[in-house]
Write a protein that holds these residues in place. Sequence first.
Motif, PDB file in Angstrom:
ATOM      1  N   VAL A  11     -14.461 -48.549 -66.616  1.00 58.80           N
ATOM      2  CA  VAL A  11     -14.492 -48.064 -67.951  1.00 58.80           C
ATOM      3  C   VAL A  11     -15.678 -47.783 -68.476  1.00 58.80           C
ATOM      4  N   GLY A  12     -16.901 -48.508 -68.214  1.00 59.14           N
ATOM      5  CA  GLY A  12     -18.248 -48.044 -68.576  1.00 59.14           C
ATOM      6  C   GLY A  12     -18.669 -46.915 -68.286  1.00 59.14           C
ATOM      7  N   ARG A  13     -18.424 -46.418 -66.899  1.00 59.97           N
ATOM      8  CA  ARG A  13     -18.713 -45.038 -66.296  1.00 59.97           C
ATOM      9  C   ARG A  13     -18.166 -44.110 -67.068  1.00 59.97           C
ATOM     10  N   GLN A  14     -16.753 -44.099 -67.271  1.00 55.99           N
ATOM     11  CA  GLN A  14     -16.114 -43.153 -68.127  1.00 55.99           C
ATOM     12  C   GLN A  14     -16.584 -43.065 -69.579  1.00 55.99           C
ATOM     13  N   ILE A  15     -17.070 -44.262 -70.101  1.00 57.62           N
ATOM     14  CA  ILE A  15     -17.622 -44.090 -71.551  1.00 57.62           C
ATOM     15  C   ILE A  15     -18.826 -43.208 -71.463  1.00 57.62           C
ATOM     16  N   VAL A  16     -19.687 -43.454 -70.467  1.00 56.62           N
ATOM     17  CA  VAL A  16     -20.790 -42.757 -70.242  1.00 56.62           C
ATOM     18  C   VAL A  16     -20.718 -41.250 -70.324  1.00 56.62           C
ATOM     19  N   GLU A  17     -19.822 -40.940 -69.351  1.00 52.71           N
ATOM     20  CA  GLU A  17     -19.694 -39.615 -69.185  1.00 52.71           C
ATOM     21  C   GLU A  17     -19.100 -38.846 -70.279  1.00 52.71           C
ATOM     22  N   GLN A  18     -17.997 -39.458 -71.004  1.00 58.03           N
ATOM     23  CA  GLN A  18     -17.580 -38.860 -71.970  1.00 58.03           C
ATOM     24  C   GLN A  18     -18.294 -38.659 -73.385  1.00 58.03           C
TER      25      GLN A  18
END
Length: 280
Positions: A11-18
């Motif tokens: 989830v964290g990686r997706q938060i960063v990218e978004q």
Amino acid sequence: MILVTGATGNVGRQIVEQLVSAGAPVRAVSRRPEQTAWPDGVEAVAGDLTAGLSAEVFRDVTAMHLFPVPDRVAGVVAGAEAAGVRHVTVLSSLAADSDEHGPLSRRHLDVEQAVAASTMTWTFVRPGMFMTNTRQWAPLIRAEGVVRQPYPDSVTAPIHEDDIAAVTVAALLDPGRHAGRAYELSGPDPLSQVDRMAVISRAIGRELRFDELTREQARTDLLRSPWMSEGLADALLSLMAATVGARDGLVLPAVEDVTGRSPRTFASWVEQHRQEFVGA
């Protein structure tokens, strides 16, 4: 600046990218930031929630996403509060709202309560089962065409990690709208384990077989993991047993309420990860 802890997680990686896609300044915290290819503009810093975070990590941060590590959460929350962080999102769990407060819910409740006791505003993001948990089936599917689990008719409404991130990002970018909310999240469809296996089977064009484990066999398998305790293993298995055939009330509206679109389907997730189930 928005601080994202657990930034290399599913989830964290997706938060960063978004957040980057939205044009927000991001500081990503992970234990070994040099081992990750970050999007342009991300400030990657080393940090470990199990050891606490230095004051420098919070410099110029106005909002923070907190991965649920209860051991040092009081110190992390105090450090954020002292540095002037105003809003915190917490990656929690549907289990946090359980009346039993067993090992499945306790770690998430401890983090939620520490944040709620601070002067910062907060948003709790409480997903159910992650679709990405199904990746643990991939080695046996590739090798033998088999899914080996207990309770084949145990039902969940698994959620795509991108949707968990999207709700979190909405709260980080617009705290005024989302402060004080605990969003319970699910995917769009109630699916048994056999249902999920069938979706994978269709996607990879291969007939698969479900081998049902006994509870004791499954418990032994779970306890091979270094992070699994006996109490947590028993709680997980009891939850699976309790959801056999239970489809009502599993699909929740929060993803659509917050993002304005329907949550992603399990079939779309499988298509994204299809090669993992097929192999080289």
